[in-house]
Design a protein around this motif. Structure first.
Motif, PDB file in Angstrom:
ATOM      1  N   ALA A 154      41.537  47.780  42.017  1.00  0.00           N
ATOM      2  CA  ALA A 154      40.330  47.407  42.748  1.00  0.00           C
ATOM      3  C   ALA A 154      39.681  48.654  43.317  1.00  0.00           C
ATOM      4  O   ALA A 154      40.367  49.648  43.597  1.00  0.00           O
ATOM      5  N   PRO A 155      38.365  48.633  43.526  1.00  0.00           N
ATOM      6  CA  PRO A 155      37.717  49.729  44.247  1.00  0.00           C
ATOM      7  C   PRO A 155      38.288  49.837  45.662  1.00  0.00           C
ATOM      8  O   PRO A 155      38.818  48.874  46.207  1.00  0.00           O
ATOM      9  N   ALA A 166      46.118  41.129  34.382  1.00  0.00           N
ATOM     10  CA  ALA A 166      44.931  40.409  33.939  1.00  0.00           C
ATOM     11  C   ALA A 166      43.671  41.142  34.371  1.00  0.00           C
ATOM     12  O   ALA A 166      43.430  41.336  35.560  1.00  0.00           O
ATOM     13  N   GLN A 167      42.889  41.561  33.397  1.00  0.00           N
ATOM     14  CA  GLN A 167      41.595  42.171  33.692  1.00  0.00           C
ATOM     15  C   GLN A 167      40.572  41.058  33.914  1.00  0.00           C
ATOM     16  O   GLN A 167      40.573  40.047  33.206  1.00  0.00           O
ATOM     17  N   ASP A 207      29.597  43.300  50.181  1.00  0.00           N
ATOM     18  CA  ASP A 207      28.646  44.087  49.398  1.00  0.00           C
ATOM     19  C   ASP A 207      29.256  44.403  48.039  1.00  0.00           C
ATOM     20  O   ASP A 207      30.075  45.309  47.900  1.00  0.00           O
ATOM     21  N   ALA A 208      28.850  43.631  47.026  1.00  0.00           N
ATOM     22  CA  ALA A 208      29.388  43.816  45.678  1.00  0.00           C
ATOM     23  C   ALA A 208      28.294  44.235  44.698  1.00  0.00           C
ATOM     24  O   ALA A 208      28.446  44.070  43.490  1.00  0.00           O
ATOM     25  N   SER A 209      27.200  44.792  45.221  1.00  0.00           N
ATOM     26  CA  SER A 209      26.066  45.122  44.357  1.00  0.00           C
ATOM     27  C   SER A 209      26.396  46.189  43.325  1.00  0.00           C
ATOM     28  O   SER A 209      25.840  46.183  42.221  1.00  0.00           O
ATOM     29  N   ASP A 210      27.302  47.105  43.647  1.00  0.00           N
ATOM     30  CA  ASP A 210      27.633  48.192  42.729  1.00  0.00           C
ATOM     31  C   ASP A 210      29.002  48.000  42.077  1.00  0.00           C
ATOM     32  O   ASP A 210      29.551  48.946  41.501  1.00  0.00           O
ATOM     33  N   VAL A 211      29.556  46.792  42.186  1.00  0.00           N
ATOM     34  CA  VAL A 211      30.908  46.546  41.689  1.00  0.00           C
ATOM     35  C   VAL A 211      30.858  45.603  40.498  1.00  0.00           C
ATOM     36  O   VAL A 211      30.238  44.540  40.561  1.00  0.00           O
ATOM     37  N   LYS A 212      31.524  45.994  39.422  1.00  0.00           N
ATOM     38  CA  LYS A 212      31.624  45.142  38.247  1.00  0.00           C
ATOM     39  C   LYS A 212      32.948  44.377  38.282  1.00  0.00           C
ATOM     40  O   LYS A 212      33.962  44.905  38.754  1.00  0.00           O
ATOM     41  N   PRO A 213      32.970  43.151  37.780  1.00  0.00           N
ATOM     42  CA  PRO A 213      34.225  42.393  37.741  1.00  0.00           C
ATOM     43  C   PRO A 213      35.351  43.131  37.025  1.00  0.00           C
ATOM     44  O   PRO A 213      36.524  42.984  37.388  1.00  0.00           O
ATOM     45  N   SER A 214      34.991  43.934  36.019  1.00  0.00           N
ATOM     46  CA  SER A 214      36.026  44.647  35.262  1.00  0.00           C
ATOM     47  C   SER A 214      36.744  45.709  36.098  1.00  0.00           C
ATOM     48  O   SER A 214      37.765  46.253  35.664  1.00  0.00           O
ATOM     49  N   ALA A 215      36.213  46.021  37.289  1.00  0.00           N
ATOM     50  CA  ALA A 215      36.877  46.992  38.161  1.00  0.00           C
ATOM     51  C   ALA A 215      38.120  46.410  38.816  1.00  0.00           C
ATOM     52  O   ALA A 215      38.907  47.143  39.425  1.00  0.00           O
ATOM     53  N   PHE A 216      38.298  45.098  38.698  1.00  0.00           N
ATOM     54  CA  PHE A 216      39.433  44.427  39.336  1.00  0.00           C
ATOM     55  C   PHE A 216      40.453  43.988  38.287  1.00  0.00           C
ATOM     56  O   PHE A 216      40.092  43.632  37.158  1.00  0.00           O
ATOM     57  N   SER A 217      41.696  43.990  38.662  1.00  0.00           N
ATOM     58  CA  SER A 217      42.752  43.421  37.820  1.00  0.00           C
ATOM     59  C   SER A 217      43.784  42.756  38.717  1.00  0.00           C
ATOM     60  O   SER A 217      44.016  43.171  39.857  1.00  0.00           O
ATOM     61  N   MET A 218      44.402  41.708  38.201  1.00  0.00           N
ATOM     62  CA  MET A 218      45.388  40.925  38.938  1.00  0.00           C
ATOM     63  C   MET A 218      46.747  41.048  38.246  1.00  0.00           C
ATOM     64  O   MET A 218      46.823  41.175  37.019  1.00  0.00           O
ATOM     65  N   MET A 219      47.797  40.987  39.056  1.00  0.00           N
ATOM     66  CA  MET A 219      49.150  41.060  38.506  1.00  0.00           C
ATOM     67  C   MET A 219      50.037  40.022  39.180  1.00  0.00           C
ATOM     68  O   MET A 219      50.022  39.895  40.407  1.00  0.00           O
ATOM     69  N   PRO A 220      50.822  39.281  38.406  1.00  0.00           N
ATOM     70  CA  PRO A 220      51.798  38.364  39.020  1.00  0.00           C
ATOM     71  C   PRO A 220      52.987  39.149  39.533  1.00  0.00           C
ATOM     72  O   PRO A 220      53.450  40.092  38.879  1.00  0.00           O
ATOM     73  N   PHE A 221      53.483  38.768  40.697  1.00  0.00           N
ATOM     74  CA  PHE A 221      54.649  39.466  41.238  1.00  0.00           C
ATOM     75  C   PHE A 221      55.665  38.446  41.715  1.00  0.00           C
ATOM     76  O   PHE A 221      55.346  37.572  42.523  1.00  0.00           O
ATOM     77  N   PRO A 222      56.918  38.544  41.226  1.00  0.00           N
ATOM     78  CA  PRO A 222      57.922  37.514  41.543  1.00  0.00           C
ATOM     79  C   PRO A 222      58.378  37.585  42.995  1.00  0.00           C
ATOM     80  O   PRO A 222      58.567  38.670  43.560  1.00  0.00           O
ATOM     81  N   ALA A 223      58.556  36.419  43.592  1.00  0.00           N
ATOM     82  CA  ALA A 223      59.108  36.331  44.943  1.00  0.00           C
ATOM     83  C   ALA A 223      60.628  36.245  44.905  1.00  0.00           C
ATOM     84  O   ALA A 223      61.291  36.447  45.926  1.00  0.00           O
TER      85      ALA A 223
END
Length: 551
Positions: free
Chosen positions: A402-403, A378-379, A348-364
């Motif tokens: 993220a929500p 990254a937004q 259910d993503a009806s009330d969620v905007k893509p801008s609410a998410f962000s990604m981050m690289p994390f080193p292993a």
């Protein structure tokens, strides 16, 4: 010379930092929700019930992330105003006190309360204990006092997949009798380091950095254990003649120009064992660097500098240090890889905007990626695409924003699932432009309550949920999460993928997002023997009644 705190970890003060007294007003004011008329009042008192004045009290919301703060008055009272309805964590900050759980006499991560819109909460009292001190004496090999040496306590913490020593406050100089006193110490395990004076009237040439009780090798140091309410005395350090090596060389930028940045020296991941705090020094105008007083060991040297638009240049080199100086090390920087991809929202993503998410690289592997991080988050754009630049080393993608309840379900590259597999970056030809990230809110959760051995409900604990598969016990694993007790004594751990898990409720632990002993494989292995076990399917919610595990 500057020192660098552990990589990508939130800055941790293992002593309560001495705060400059602010006015008894708001310390921070983020975006204000519509209703902010709530009030929290209480007192800060010692274990004997006496009020403690001039203590900074802070409150942080869970949902609205609202922050407020103020000082206690002469009667230990505080008042936090203009609060929206939310669940808050209340903490204190003082150089001589820290909050405790009075029932178990353990440090407290903070008092959690739920405040309704417009409500006034009274008697939210916080009990504190005095911090401890470590005292001792520094002498030379003949037992003569060493004046002007800098003594520092390094606290043992688990960060970046290993046990590391973190600077535990300001260093203190020895007096003319060689005596020192390190105060403001919270409970924990410490290593004491002593650096003889290198300049001035107390300069002591021919002696190296030494760890208690008298070794230049951090792995051979003895721990000093500080317990609540107890000082540690007679922590004496004896110096012996000797010198550590120097590591020197040049750092060269991509265009062969002088490198406008700094060089970082740290114990490498491959060295294993205990890691001393990393050291950071500037690269000189002629591209040279010189790092003095390096004990024997396996190290990694790194340089990293941002060059604009989140792009960067990075170089690393392994260095083995023995008794002799290491000269002529060349750090030749390169530009990293780029990454581009798109997210898909499942559920259910009806009330969620893509801008609410962000990604981050994390080193292993923190040897092969910038220790300071590339600062990239990254937004997600409106068309659900994202990109990243300047990536180095084996890297996993994390959902940094993220929500509630959303998590990464699947990551694919070239149609191949790589969700939990590190992607190798570092050169332009290792760039990817086809990453597919599926996000879902159909995540599993574990919730419930906790009771002690007598069957009585417990309201102060930490719950750790971790996969039964040991290979998933890496930092920032989506199969490894923790939660603090809610004000009503319940817990709720969300955003869990389908898997089999251990669930343990621990009486005392001080977790922090991204690092802490809750990620230590040895701790997890010990907890697994006393933990409950549960299997989650996609989106399944499980309720448990846990027994408290004492530390």
């Amino acid at each position: 010379m500057r020192r660098l705190l552990p990589i990508l970890a939130a800055v941790v003060s293992v002593t309560a930092a001495a705060a400059q007294p602010p006015t008894p007003a708001t310390l921070a004011t983020p975006a204000t929700p519509a209703t902010t008329s709530g009030i929290i009042r209480g007192r800060v008192v010692g274990a004997d019930g006496r009020p403690v004045k001039q203590v900074v009290v802070r409150v942080l919301g869970t949902t609205v992330r609202m922050q407020r703060g103020g000082l206690t008055d002469e009667n230990g009272r505080y008042e936090l105003k203009d609060l929206a309805g939310d669940t808050y964590t209340i903490t204190i900050n003082h150089s001589r006190f820290f909050a405790i759980d009075t029932a178990r006499r353990t440090p407290s991560a903070g008092k959690r309360v739920t405040l309704r819109n417009g409500e006034v909460l009274e008697h939210v009292d916080i009990v504190v204990s005095r911090t401890s001190a470590i005292t001792g004496r520094v002498t030379d090999e003949d037992g003569e006092p060493v004046e002007g040496a800098q003594v520092q306590a390094l606290q043992l913490r688990f960060a970046n997949g290993r046990r590391q020593l973190i600077e535990g406050g300001r260093s203190r100089g020895t007096n003319d009798l060689g005596q020192f006193r390190l105060y403001g110490m919270q409970p924990g395990q410490y290593v004491i380091s002593v650096m003889p004076a290198t300049t001035g009237t107390n300069r002591l040439p021919g002696y190296a950095l030494t760890y208690y009780p008298g070794t230049p090798v951090v792995a051979e140091a003895q721990f000093v254990v500080v317990e609540i309410g107890h000082d540690r005395e007679n922590v004496d350090v004896r110096l012996s003649p000797g010198r550590n090596a120097r590591v020197s060389g040049v750092a060269i930028a991509v265009d062969s120009r002088p490198f406008n940045g700094s060089v970082i020296l740290a114990n490498s991941q491959r060295s294993g064992g205990l890691s001393a705090p990393p050291r950071q020094l500037p690269v000189q105008a002629d591209s040279t660097f010189d790092i003095p007083n390096v004990p024997p060991g396996e190290y990694v040297l790194q340089t990293f500098v941002l060059t604009g638009d989140q792009d960067g240049q990075f170089a690393m080199q392994y260095v083995t240090v023995g008794d002799q100086d290491v000269k002529g090390v060349t750090l030749r920087a390169s530009r990293g890889s780029n990454l581009a991809g798109r997210i898909t929202l499942e559920g259910d993503a009806s009330d969620v905007k893509p801008s609410a998410f962000s990604m981050m690289p994390f080193p292993a592997d923190f040897d092969l990626a910038p220790m300071t991080g590339n600062g990239y988050r990254a937004q997600i754009r409106a068309d659900r695409t994202f990109d990243m630049k300047g990536l180095f080393g084996p890297t996993r993608l994390n959902l940094s924003g993220a929500p509630a309840g959303w998590m990464i379900k699947t990551v694919r590259s070239g149609g191949i699932e790589v969700t939990d597999t590190p992607l190798m970056f570092g050169r332009p030809n290792q760039s990817l432009d086809d990453l597919e990230v599926v996000l879902t809110n159909r995540s599993g959760s574990v919730s419930g309550t906790v009771a002690d051995a007598r069957g009585q409900a417990v309201t102060d604990f930490v719950v750790i949920v971790f996969a039964t598969d040991h290979d998933r016990w890496y930092r920032e694993s989506r199969f490894l999460k923790y939660a603090l007790a809610e004000p009503d004594g319940s817990f709720d751990v969300r955003a869990l993928p389908a898997a089999e898990y251990f669930v343990a409720a621990v009486d005392w632990m001080q977790p922090s997002p991204g690092f802490g002993e809750w990620q230590d494989p040895e701790i997890l292995d010990a907890l697994s023997r006393r933990a409950s076990r549960v299997t989650l399917t996609d989106g399944q919610r499980v309720q448990l009644s846990l027994k408290l595990v004492p530390r």
